[in-house]
Design a protein around this motif. Structure first.
Motif, PDB file in Angstrom:
ATOM      1  N   MET A  36       0.813  -1.212   0.000  1.00  0.00           N
ATOM      2  CA  MET A  36       0.000   0.000   0.000  1.00  0.00           C
ATOM      3  C   MET A  36       0.855   1.274   0.000  1.00  0.00           C
ATOM      4  O   MET A  36       0.354   2.355   0.253  1.00  0.00           O
ATOM      5  CB  MET A  36      -0.896   0.029   1.247  1.00  0.00           C
ATOM      6  CG  MET A  36      -1.751  -1.187   1.418  1.00  0.00           C
ATOM      7  SD  MET A  36      -2.977  -1.304   0.094  1.00  0.00           S
ATOM      8  CE  MET A  36      -3.738  -2.862   0.539  1.00  0.00           C
ATOM      9  N   ALA A  37       2.144   1.112  -0.240  1.00  0.00           N
ATOM     10  CA  ALA A  37       3.040   2.273  -0.138  1.00  0.00           C
ATOM     11  C   ALA A  37       2.975   3.164  -1.378  1.00  0.00           C
ATOM     12  O   ALA A  37       3.498   4.267  -1.377  1.00  0.00           O
ATOM     13  CB  ALA A  37       4.471   1.807   0.090  1.00  0.00           C
ATOM     14  N   GLY A  38       2.332   2.689  -2.424  1.00  0.00           N
ATOM     15  CA  GLY A  38       2.257   3.492  -3.642  1.00  0.00           C
ATOM     16  C   GLY A  38       3.555   3.482  -4.425  1.00  0.00           C
ATOM     17  O   GLY A  38       3.845   4.407  -5.178  1.00  0.00           O
ATOM     18  N   ILE A  39       4.347   2.444  -4.225  1.00  0.00           N
ATOM     19  CA  ILE A  39       5.629   2.334  -4.928  1.00  0.00           C
ATOM     20  C   ILE A  39       5.616   1.051  -5.761  1.00  0.00           C
ATOM     21  O   ILE A  39       5.296  -0.017  -5.251  1.00  0.00           O
ATOM     22  CB  ILE A  39       6.806   2.202  -3.932  1.00  0.00           C
ATOM     23  CG1 ILE A  39       6.739   3.264  -2.843  1.00  0.00           C
ATOM     24  CG2 ILE A  39       8.144   2.205  -4.667  1.00  0.00           C
ATOM     25  CD1 ILE A  39       7.124   4.626  -3.280  1.00  0.00           C
ATOM     26  N   ASP A  40       5.998   1.196  -7.015  1.00  0.00           N
ATOM     27  CA  ASP A  40       6.115   0.016  -7.857  1.00  0.00           C
ATOM     28  C   ASP A  40       7.544  -0.512  -7.742  1.00  0.00           C
ATOM     29  O   ASP A  40       8.486   0.161  -8.153  1.00  0.00           O
ATOM     30  CB  ASP A  40       5.787   0.394  -9.312  1.00  0.00           C
ATOM     31  CG  ASP A  40       6.051  -0.759 -10.255  1.00  0.00           C
ATOM     32  OD1 ASP A  40       5.929  -1.921  -9.809  1.00  0.00           O
ATOM     33  OD2 ASP A  40       6.391  -0.510 -11.425  1.00  0.00           O
ATOM     34  N   PRO A  41       7.720  -1.710  -7.175  1.00  0.00           N
ATOM     35  CA  PRO A  41       9.071  -2.221  -6.923  1.00  0.00           C
ATOM     36  C   PRO A  41       9.912  -2.342  -8.189  1.00  0.00           C
ATOM     37  O   PRO A  41      11.102  -2.044  -8.184  1.00  0.00           O
ATOM     38  CB  PRO A  41       8.832  -3.603  -6.305  1.00  0.00           C
ATOM     39  CG  PRO A  41       7.432  -3.593  -5.829  1.00  0.00           C
ATOM     40  CD  PRO A  41       6.685  -2.634  -6.697  1.00  0.00           C
ATOM     41  N   GLU A  42       9.281  -2.756  -9.277  1.00  0.00           N
ATOM     42  CA  GLU A  42      10.043  -2.908 -10.524  1.00  0.00           C
ATOM     43  C   GLU A  42      10.561  -1.570 -11.016  1.00  0.00           C
ATOM     44  O   GLU A  42      11.700  -1.430 -11.445  1.00  0.00           O
ATOM     45  CB  GLU A  42       9.150  -3.514 -11.607  1.00  0.00           C
ATOM     46  CG  GLU A  42       9.184  -5.023 -11.611  1.00  0.00           C
ATOM     47  CD  GLU A  42       8.355  -5.585 -12.756  1.00  0.00           C
ATOM     48  OE1 GLU A  42       8.445  -5.045 -13.873  1.00  0.00           O
ATOM     49  OE2 GLU A  42       7.616  -6.548 -12.506  1.00  0.00           O
ATOM     50  N   SER A  43       9.688  -0.580 -10.932  1.00  0.00           N
ATOM     51  CA  SER A  43      10.071   0.762 -11.365  1.00  0.00           C
ATOM     52  C   SER A  43      11.155   1.320 -10.447  1.00  0.00           C
ATOM     53  O   SER A  43      12.102   1.964 -10.909  1.00  0.00           O
ATOM     54  CB  SER A  43       8.826   1.652 -11.351  1.00  0.00           C
ATOM     55  OG  SER A  43       9.181   2.994 -11.473  1.00  0.00           O
ATOM     56  N   LEU A  44      11.034   1.028  -9.157  1.00  0.00           N
ATOM     57  CA  LEU A  44      12.050   1.495  -8.213  1.00  0.00           C
ATOM     58  C   LEU A  44      13.400   0.849  -8.525  1.00  0.00           C
ATOM     59  O   LEU A  44      14.430   1.520  -8.548  1.00  0.00           O
ATOM     60  CB  LEU A  44      11.624   1.172  -6.777  1.00  0.00           C
ATOM     61  CG  LEU A  44      12.643   1.558  -5.705  1.00  0.00           C
ATOM     62  CD1 LEU A  44      12.868   3.067  -5.688  1.00  0.00           C
ATOM     63  CD2 LEU A  44      12.192   1.078  -4.328  1.00  0.00           C
ATOM     64  N   ALA A  45      13.382  -0.462  -8.800  1.00  0.00           N
ATOM     65  CA  ALA A  45      14.625  -1.168  -9.108  1.00  0.00           C
ATOM     66  C   ALA A  45      15.273  -0.589 -10.365  1.00  0.00           C
ATOM     67  O   ALA A  45      16.488  -0.401 -10.439  1.00  0.00           O
ATOM     68  CB  ALA A  45      14.337  -2.666  -9.285  1.00  0.00           C
ATOM     69  N   PHE A  46      14.419  -0.264 -11.343  1.00  0.00           N
ATOM     70  CA  PHE A  46      14.914   0.306 -12.601  1.00  0.00           C
ATOM     71  C   PHE A  46      15.560   1.680 -12.355  1.00  0.00           C
ATOM     72  O   PHE A  46      16.681   1.945 -12.809  1.00  0.00           O
ATOM     73  CB  PHE A  46      13.745   0.429 -13.582  1.00  0.00           C
ATOM     74  CG  PHE A  46      14.117   1.083 -14.883  1.00  0.00           C
ATOM     75  CD1 PHE A  46      14.774   0.360 -15.866  1.00  0.00           C
ATOM     76  CD2 PHE A  46      13.813   2.412 -15.114  1.00  0.00           C
ATOM     77  CE1 PHE A  46      15.121   0.963 -17.067  1.00  0.00           C
ATOM     78  CE2 PHE A  46      14.152   3.023 -16.309  1.00  0.00           C
ATOM     79  CZ  PHE A  46      14.809   2.295 -17.287  1.00  0.00           C
TER      80      PHE A  46
END
Lengths: 82, 232
Positions: A36-46
């Motif tokens: 629910m943090a509003g963060i896309d992990p894949e996008s963050l990793a990228f």
């Protein structure tokens, strides 16, 4: 969309942490990110990879742990010490 | 190789700025809400209708965020309350630092209620604490009723969901009860009001929520004509 800012925040925190241990080199940073943090992990990793590349922290790696709520916090920092 | 525990929030700088803002708001008894919703969901319209309902003596102000233009500030300024535009120049959300800068020169001691209208976006504003007392998510009936499931973060963090544009319900396939059920599936405790900024339907429920939510503070922004004490 805002993951670049989040990634930059992680790098800043790592720099602060390693400033206290001048001999060490940061190898990997672990963060916990809630569904629910509003963060896309894949996008963050990228974004993280893009920011690290060519920076003073290369080749710092990111390890993402998922969590159920709105967590957005650090877990650990792995350091290589001579 | 050694592994050391690392503590703290990832958005540490923002958390610090937000905590400072929250302390400042608390010290001056300013009740602050952060309105979040898709572009076009009616954030500005709800604020227009809300400001219109307030007695001009009420100590209310608005910060409104957009990527470009000060069109919203111009719309909101017509009601006579202090309004400032925050133009993010590309950023998809407001952060605590932008809010702090935008407050520069305003004496919080002269304010009871501050509305912060975030940039139209259901994702990014979710992560940024602005020092507000409550996040409020807007969902208009011209969107889909599955939005709470598609964008769970903001529905999880918001204390109130305002379903907007309910005057259009007869003309759109939107099932209000399904949307509410979806919101409660993500956040069982979320409060919900249904409003139309066009007809004014439900405005009383919205204003009642604001009054109740701010009850712990010495806030005096009640509707004109209501029994309310003069500002202290």
């Amino acid at each position: 969309m805002h993951e670049v800012g989040i990634a930059a925040g992680i790098l800043d925190a790592v720099r602060k942490e390693t400033a206290m241990r001048p001999a060490a080199r940061a190898v990997k940073v672990g963060v916990r990110i809630g569904e629910m943090a509003g963060i896309d992990p894949e996008s963050l990793a990228f974004c993280f990879e893009a920011l690290v590349k060519g920076s003073d922290l290369e080749p710092l790696a990111l390890e993402i742990h998922r969590a159920p709520a709105d967590e957005l916090e650090f877990v650990f920092l792995e350091l290589e010490e001579p | 190789m050694i592994r050391v525990p690392m503590e703290g929030k990832v958005l540490n700088e923002n958390e610090k700025a937000a905590a400072a803002l929250r302390a400042e708001f608390s010290r001056h008894n300013v009740f602050v809400v952060n309105l979040i919703g898709s572009p076009g969901c009616g954030k500005t319209a709800l604020l227009e209708r809300t400001l219109e309902s307030f007695d001009p003596s009420r100590r209310v102000a608005v910060l409104t965020g957009d990527i470009q233009t000060d069109a919203d500030a111009a719309r909101l300024a017509r009601y006579g309350f202090p309004v400032r535009q925050i133009t993010t120049a590309g950023a998809c959300h407001l952060d605590a630092r932008m809010v702090r800068n935008a407050l520069d020169g305003w004496d919080l001691a002269n304010l009871d209620l501050l509305f912060i209208e975030n940039v139209g976006n259901l994702v990014c504003p979710t992560s940024y604490d602005l020092g507000e007392a409550h996040k409020i998510v807007l969902l208009s009936v011209t969107e889909g009723e599955e939005k709470p499931l598609k964008y769970p973060g903001i529905f999880f963090k918001a204390d109130l969901m305002a379903m907007t544009k309910i005057d259009l319900l007869p003309y759109v396939p939107f099932r209000a009860d399904v949307a509410e059920r979806n919101a409660r599936q993500i956040h069982p405790g979320i409060e919900i009001v249904r409003v139309s900024s066009t007809t004014g339907a439900g405005m009383e429920d919205w204003l009642r929520w604001l009054r109740a939510a701010s009850a712990g503070l010495a806030v005096h922004f009640m509707l004109a004509g209501n029994n309310c004490r003069a500002p202290v």
